[in-house]
Design a protein around this motif. Structure first.
Motif, PDB file in Angstrom:
ATOM      1  N   SER A 108       0.840  -1.193   0.000  1.00 61.77           N
ATOM      2  CA  SER A 108       0.000   0.000   0.000  1.00 61.77           C
ATOM      3  C   SER A 108       0.877   1.244   0.000  1.00 61.77           C
ATOM      4  CB  SER A 108      -0.927   0.016   1.217  1.00 61.77           C
ATOM      5  OG  SER A 108      -0.181   0.122   2.412  1.00 61.77           O
ATOM      6  N   HIS A 109       0.343   2.269  -0.609  1.00 62.21           N
ATOM      7  CA  HIS A 109       0.975   3.601  -0.587  1.00 62.21           C
ATOM      8  C   HIS A 109      -0.080   4.585  -0.113  1.00 62.21           C
ATOM      9  CE1 HIS A 109       1.906   7.552  -2.651  1.00 62.21           C
ATOM     10  NE2 HIS A 109       2.869   7.409  -1.776  1.00 62.21           N
ATOM     11  N   THR A 110       0.239   5.381   0.915  1.00 61.87           N
ATOM     12  CA  THR A 110      -0.732   6.288   1.529  1.00 61.87           C
ATOM     13  C   THR A 110      -0.177   7.700   1.569  1.00 61.87           C
ATOM     14  OG1 THR A 110      -1.626   4.531   2.932  1.00 61.87           O
ATOM     15  CG2 THR A 110      -2.051   6.796   3.626  1.00 61.87           C
ATOM     16  N   GLN A 111      -0.981   8.634   1.112  1.00 63.62           N
ATOM     17  CA  GLN A 111      -0.706  10.059   1.284  1.00 63.62           C
ATOM     18  C   GLN A 111      -1.770  10.590   2.240  1.00 63.62           C
ATOM     19  OE1 GLN A 111      -0.762  11.011  -3.019  1.00 63.62           O
ATOM     20  NE2 GLN A 111       1.255  11.928  -2.653  1.00 63.62           N
ATOM     21  N   ARG A 112      -1.335  10.889   3.459  1.00 67.47           N
ATOM     22  CA  ARG A 112      -2.274  11.305   4.493  1.00 67.47           C
ATOM     23  C   ARG A 112      -1.958  12.729   4.925  1.00 67.47           C
ATOM     24  NH1 ARG A 112      -1.603  11.546   9.942  1.00 67.47           N
ATOM     25  NH2 ARG A 112      -3.455  11.441  11.263  1.00 67.47           N
ATOM     26  N   GLY A 113      -2.986  13.530   5.101  1.00 67.28           N
ATOM     27  CA  GLY A 113      -2.789  14.903   5.533  1.00 67.28           C
ATOM     28  C   GLY A 113      -3.953  15.376   6.381  1.00 67.28           C
ATOM     29  N   ARG A 114      -3.803  16.578   6.939  1.00 68.38           N
ATOM     30  CA  ARG A 114      -4.859  17.193   7.728  1.00 68.38           C
ATOM     31  C   ARG A 114      -5.141  18.570   7.140  1.00 68.38           C
ATOM     32  NH1 ARG A 114      -3.023  16.275  13.937  1.00 68.38           N
ATOM     33  NH2 ARG A 114      -5.247  16.201  14.401  1.00 68.38           N
ATOM     34  N   ALA A 115      -6.402  18.978   7.203  1.00 66.53           N
ATOM     35  CA  ALA A 115      -6.787  20.244   6.577  1.00 66.53           C
ATOM     36  C   ALA A 115      -7.910  20.886   7.390  1.00 66.53           C
ATOM     37  CB  ALA A 115      -7.244  20.001   5.136  1.00 66.53           C
ATOM     38  N   ASN A 116      -8.172  22.163   7.067  1.00 61.83           N
ATOM     39  CA  ASN A 116      -9.280  22.905   7.679  1.00 61.83           C
ATOM     40  C   ASN A 116      -9.161  22.956   9.199  1.00 61.83           C
ATOM     41  OD1 ASN A 116     -10.450  23.297   5.119  1.00 61.83           O
ATOM     42  ND2 ASN A 116     -11.491  21.318   5.253  1.00 61.83           N
ATOM     43  N   TYR A 117      -7.935  23.197   9.669  1.00 65.50           N
ATOM     44  CA  TYR A 117      -7.745  23.355  11.106  1.00 65.50           C
ATOM     45  C   TYR A 117      -8.540  24.550  11.615  1.00 65.50           C
ATOM     46  CZ  TYR A 117      -5.449  25.233  15.278  1.00 65.50           C
ATOM     47  OH  TYR A 117      -5.210  25.767  16.514  1.00 65.50           O
ATOM     48  N   PHE A 118      -9.327  24.352  12.652  1.00 65.86           N
ATOM     49  CA  PHE A 118     -10.077  25.402  13.338  1.00 65.86           C
ATOM     50  C   PHE A 118     -10.964  26.164  12.354  1.00 65.86           C
ATOM     51  CE2 PHE A 118      -9.653  29.197  16.504  1.00 65.86           C
ATOM     52  CZ  PHE A 118     -10.846  28.839  17.103  1.00 65.86           C
ATOM     53  N   GLY A 119     -11.524  25.460  11.379  1.00 66.32           N
ATOM     54  CA  GLY A 119     -12.385  26.115  10.403  1.00 66.32           C
ATOM     55  C   GLY A 119     -13.663  26.664  11.008  1.00 66.32           C
ATOM     56  N   GLU A 120     -14.031  26.168  12.172  1.00 64.09           N
ATOM     57  CA  GLU A 120     -15.273  26.601  12.813  1.00 64.09           C
ATOM     58  C   GLU A 120     -15.159  27.990  13.444  1.00 64.09           C
ATOM     59  OE1 GLU A 120     -12.988  24.300  16.015  1.00 64.09           O
ATOM     60  OE2 GLU A 120     -13.270  24.234  13.836  1.00 64.09           O
ATOM     61  N   ARG A 121     -13.977  28.616  13.356  1.00 67.99           N
ATOM     62  CA  ARG A 121     -13.801  29.920  14.015  1.00 67.99           C
ATOM     63  C   ARG A 121     -14.628  31.016  13.352  1.00 67.99           C
ATOM     64  NH1 ARG A 121      -8.977  28.873  11.249  1.00 67.99           N
ATOM     65  NH2 ARG A 121      -8.344  30.414   9.661  1.00 67.99           N
ATOM     66  N   ASP A 122     -14.979  30.835  12.085  1.00 71.01           N
ATOM     67  CA  ASP A 122     -15.823  31.820  11.412  1.00 71.01           C
ATOM     68  C   ASP A 122     -17.234  31.262  11.246  1.00 71.01           C
ATOM     69  OD1 ASP A 122     -14.076  33.986  11.037  1.00 71.01           O
ATOM     70  OD2 ASP A 122     -13.095  32.954   9.370  1.00 71.01           O
ATOM     71  N   PRO A 123     -18.261  32.129  11.418  1.00 71.35           N
ATOM     72  CA  PRO A 123     -18.192  33.609  11.419  1.00 71.35           C
ATOM     73  C   PRO A 123     -17.999  34.225  12.806  1.00 71.35           C
ATOM     74  CG  PRO A 123     -20.473  32.923  11.375  1.00 71.35           C
ATOM     75  CD  PRO A 123     -19.647  31.646  11.346  1.00 71.35           C
TER      76      PRO A 123
END
Length: 976
Positions: free
Chosen positions: A790-805
């Motif tokens: 297996s080959h995996t590209q793992r990442g994290r995104a949208n950190y603290f996106g709930e801060r808006d509005p």
């Protein structure tokens, strides 16, 4: 730890186990149970559509129920499903889920290393486990007979294991997007008698005894199956152990041709060591290099460079296990660590080898559990089958484990010249342990209760419409209720009135009891942080508050660690699921559709502090101010829908392509809150798989499946920067701004309160994509192979996106009230404080979106060769496995002044070779087959210690992975 037995002695022990059977058989004829009647060639066997029909050859599985809830060929399943066949599990000598998944495709253990914190392995909790894992880089879960259970998983009662990768709404509505391991328990067989006895001896005093007895009480009508296991072992690390005893009984009745009734029950107990999976942090090096100073006074400017630090002005009650005495070490000294890396760097193995657990003899987990189920299946005509089932699981677990201070456990030196006199705490005495090393900590006696009841109704319809294809439909209605109770406590001290000894808040650090264990230099069996089993004396101590010192009697007690730690919660789920499988164009095209709707009601218990006038407090049964469930609940209702759609197209008998997409929903975390102080929503999962399947010889002997996948796990809340009960940089900045606006008369207290926010967690998404390949081959009757990559590209995104509005609105409000003056607490204006807050968000985004723990490449190769069925080597088999995981991502260098700023740092690859060999023969005088098998795991002792996280200046290790060193197991099996 006992002296290790040698391998020859174990061989003799197993032979000794077998010889009495042989000797008795030579003097008397064997007594055997009546043979069950096998079905005749002309007899039609009614097969359940809900059960897998075994069609396995070597390591190649034929069928699954994980793709559509119906028994289906893997070649016709678009979802990514791997099956561990009984022969494969036997060859690798896997006894539990962790040992199995070491050979699975794209699976790796989860040590909390996928988060930036990497501090809290779940094995320390009463509701935790030692078998957490990730599939495709995302947290996975497991189910027993498609029901949640907290019992530790063991293969003694497992008929089949399937790994479903990615979200799959047909199997589960609430669960992790990574995937699901489904375990099917053993059932009684009315058509045959079979008895199996197994003994397994191994490294570190492992002893395991299994029995599996299936008896057809009334052939073709009624059967009973009884299975049991008794296992004990120590571990390769001193103090490690694992003991369990469990047994199960299953009954199958077929009163009529089209009716099957089943029942099963299991009970067991389980105990193990609760361990910190690395050694202690280094807080001795600078003190040692500075000449090992012993003194009572402390001047930071001159003493810090010598490796000294103060314990601070707060009261700190510590029990020395050297003399079982309480001391208040307020303003006393301790040794310090490696400069800016204080308490962040693990000791070298010269100072403390990894082969010794620092949690000691009192760090223990215990659990009792019970599972039972009953089902009736009725076939209505040739096309329709219905099943009604009830399943129950419950458990009660307790653990006494460590509470980390500053997320670390350290080896320190005692540099104090004197200590408070325990007979008169206002005086001092010479310190009898001056200069000695010690490990200390606070302890948490926790408990957790779990109960799950599930009622399930399923129906399956199948009909062949000729040129319009074969069509299968299954429907499910399920209702279930899960109850969880947490009672997490910490050791503390109270006075004669059962009130907290120092601070009115019971769980306050000044009330907590520290246990200090002095070690014997270089006797590493003594290097542990104390023993919570030792009784705490009732003793006078001097307590200082402000300028007042009071002598009080200190009594031992425990108290909840937080509001969330003393809590009850329940989940009611009503589920409707429909799935359809369609075979078109003479079965060249197979389509799968699934829809699931869950109506879920969560009830999260409300806790409040006990008032001083509560009758339980005045009677001294409880402590004033401690958290207590009220019997009231916050109620949250959700109605998520999930779906799956897929297809397999067979171009020829050799070549096929497939496509599948699916979704799922995960449970929310009620022990956490997000901006603006509300519980987080349920997580979402979605994914798609597509690829090719190739049956090179059209008979399944060489079979390959290649998959490209994309899996997303959205709205998770793993980030708790201030702890569950603490604040964070965001709430602090908001409080500073509002406080300043109020102090300057720009807003009122009411306006301050209206805009104040408090929450504990930040949301983040996990995204994963890659490729998976499985190749299974049976080139000859003697040889079977299984290869996965297996080959995996793992990442994290949208950190603290709930801060808006929320943040945008707050900025506009704060700027409209800005007086333009400096905030005294920070030295910045409101506008500058808001700009600094954005910088902090960006800095934390840089930290939190990193793909911690990711190992991009993983591979396994396992093979078995059985020698010719004739000749002297008849019955002999040999095999082995190679396991590989590429280097892990550790962290990004964010030091702006460093030459390596912006560089990504990685750890080391992990690999291991395993070997096995065995001999199988008929034992005619007891009418059985005996098999003796030797397994050697990690034969070349590779990858024993590898880095998981570096310290802040990359000069040493902060966290490590430990791989079990070379070990052996010898298994003798008798099949009757």
């Amino acid at each position: 730890m006992k002296t290790q037995t040698c391998l020859p002695a174990a061989v003799l022990a197993v032979l000794g186990f077998s010889l009495p059977f042989a000797s008795r058989a030579q003097t008397a004829p064997a007594v055997t149970a009546p043979a069950a009647t096998s079905p005749s060639k002309d007899e039609t066997i009614v097969l359940s559509p809900f059960e897998v029909v075994p069609d396995d050859i070597g390591y190649q599985a034929g069928n699954t129920t994980s793709g559509s809830r119906l028994n289906t060929s893997l070649k016709d399943t678009p979802a990514s499903i791997s099956v561990f066949t009984p022969e494969f599990l036997s060859d690798i000598a896997a006894n539990n889920i962790s040992e199995m998944l070491a050979y699975a495709t794209n699976v790796e253990p989860e040590f909390e290393d996928s988060n930036q914190g990497y501090n809290n392995p779940t094995a320390r909790s009463a509701d935790g486990t030692t078998s957490d894992f990730r599939v495709r880089g995302i947290q996975g879960s497991f189910a027993v007979d498609l029901m949640e259970s907290t019992a530790p998983q063991d293969n003694y009662n497992v008929e089949r294991v399937e790994v479903s990768s990615g979200p799959n709404s047909v199997l589960f509505g609430l669960g992790s997007a990574g995937g699901l391991v489904t375990l099917t328990t053993k059932r009684a067989n009315v058509y045959r008698n079979k008895y199996t006895a197994k003994i397994q001896l191994g490294e570190w005093w492992m002893k395991r005894y299994e029995a599996d007895l299936n008896y057809a009480l009334i052939p073709k009508k009624l059967a009973l199956r009884v299975v049991g296991v008794d296992s004990s072992r120590e571990g390769w690390r001193h103090w490690d152990f694992e003991d369990f005893r469990r047994g199960a009984a299953a009954l199958t009745a077929k009163p009529f041709t089209n009716t099957t009734v089943r029942g099963a029950i299991e009970r067991g107990t389980f105990q193990r060591h609760a361990t910190w999976p690395w050694n202690a942090a280094d807080q001795i090096s600078i003190w040692r290099a500075g000449g090992r100073p012993i003194q009572d006074t402390f001047v930071a400017a001159t003493d810090t460079p010598k490796g000294l630090a103060s314990l601070g002005a707060n009261n700190r009650i510590t029990m020395s296990e050297a003399n079982n005495t309480l001391y208040n070490l307020r303003n006393k000294l301790q040794s310090a660590g490696l400069g800016t890396n204080q308490a962040q760097t693990l000791l070298s193995e010269n100072d403390l080898p990894m082969a010794y657990s620092i949690n000691g003899p009192g760090s223990r987990f215990g659990q009792s559990f019970r599972n039972y189920q009953a089902a009736i299946e009725q076939r209505l005509g040739k096309d329709l089958t219905v099943e009604l089932a009830f399943l129950h699981a419950d458990s009660r677990a307790t653990v006494t484990s460590w509470a980390t201070q500053g997320n670390t456990i350290s080896l320190k030196a005692d540099p104090n010249l004197t200590l408070p006199d325990p007979r008169d705490p206002t005086k001092t005495i010479p310190n009898p342990n001056a200069g000695r090393y010690y490990i200390e900590g606070t302890w948490q006696p926790d408990a957790a209760t779990f109960k799950n009841d599930v009622g399930r109704a399923m129906g399956a319809f199948q009909h062949d419409f000729g040129k319009w294809g074969l069509h299968r439909l299954t429907g499910l209605f399920e209702t279930g209720k899960t109850y969880r109770e947490k009672r997490d406590r910490v050791e503390m001290l109270v006075d004669d009135n059962n009130a907290p000894l120092v601070n009115a808040t019971p769980e306050n650090a000044q009330n907590q009891l520290w246990r200090r264990h002095y070690v014997t230099l270089n006797d590493f069996t003594t290097y542990y942080q104390g023993n919570p089993a030792l009784p705490v004396p009732t003793q006078q101590v001097a307590i200082t508050t402000g300028n007042t010192t009071t002598i009080k009697n200190a009594h031992y007690a425990t108290t909840p660690t937080s509001a969330a730690a003393n809590n009850d919660a329940s989940k009611q789920t009503d589920t409707l699921m429909l799935a359809m499988q369609n075979f078109w164009w003479n079965k060249r095209l197979v389509t799968t559709f699934g829809y699931r709707r869950d109506q879920i009601v969560f009830k999260d218990g409300i806790t409040e502090r006990l008032a001083a006038n509560d009758s339980r407090v005045t009677s001294k049964q409880r402590i004033s101010g401690e958290w207590e469930p009220t019997g009231r609940f916050n109620r949250y209702a959700y109605s998520p829908t999930t779906h799956t759609e897929g297809a397999v197209f067979h171009f020829t008998e050799r070549y096929s392509v497939f496509y599948n997409r699916s979704t799922n929903v995960g449970p929310p975390r009620f022990d956490r809150t997000i901006l603006p102080g509300v519980p987080p929503p349920p997580t979402d999962g979605n994914g798609r798989d597509y690829g090719v399947m190739i049956d090179f010889t059209k008979d399944g002997r060489y079979y390959l499946r290649a998959t490209h996948y994309e899996t997303n796990f959205l709205h998770d809340t793993p980030i708790i920067p201030g702890g569950v009960g603490g604040g964070n940089f965001f709430t602090t900045a908001v409080a500073n701004i509002l406080g300043h606006l109020q102090n300057t008369g720009r807003i009122t207290q009411a306006e301050n309160d209206a805009h104040t926010t408090f929450f504990t967690s930040f949301m983040v998404d996990v995204v994963s994509s890659g490729e998976e390949l499985e190749f299974v081959a049976n080139p000859t009757r003697q040889l079977t192979l299984r290869l996965s990559y297996s080959h995996t590209q793992r990442g994290r995104a949208n950190y603290f996106g709930e801060r808006d509005p929320w943040l945008t609105n707050f900025e506009a409000y704060a700027k409209s009230k800005d007086p333009g003056t400096v905030i005294p607490a920070t030295g910045r204006t409101v506008a500058e404080e808001l700009a600094f807050l954005h910088e902090q968000i960006q800095d934390n985004d840089d930290i939190q979106v990193q793909s911690y723990g990711t190992r991009p490449h993983k591979g396994n190769l396992t093979g078995r060769y059985s020698f010719s069925s004739e000749g002297r080597l008849k019955g002999l088999f040999v095999g082995g496995a190679y396991r590989y995981q590429s280097h892990n991502y550790t962290q990004l260098d964010l030091r702006e002044t460093a030459a390596t700023f912006g560089r990504k740092f990685y750890g080391q690859a992990i690999q291991a070779f395993d070997f096995f060999s065995g001999y199988s023969l008929r034992v005619p005088w007891i009418k059985s087959r005996a098999t003796i098998q030797l397994n050697v795991k990690n034969a070349f002792n590779q990858s024993r210690v590898t880095v998981g996280r570096y310290n802040t200046d990359f000069s040493g290790y902060k966290r490590v992975y430990l791989q079990e060193p070379r070990s052996w197991r010898l298994t003798t099996t008798l099949d009757f």
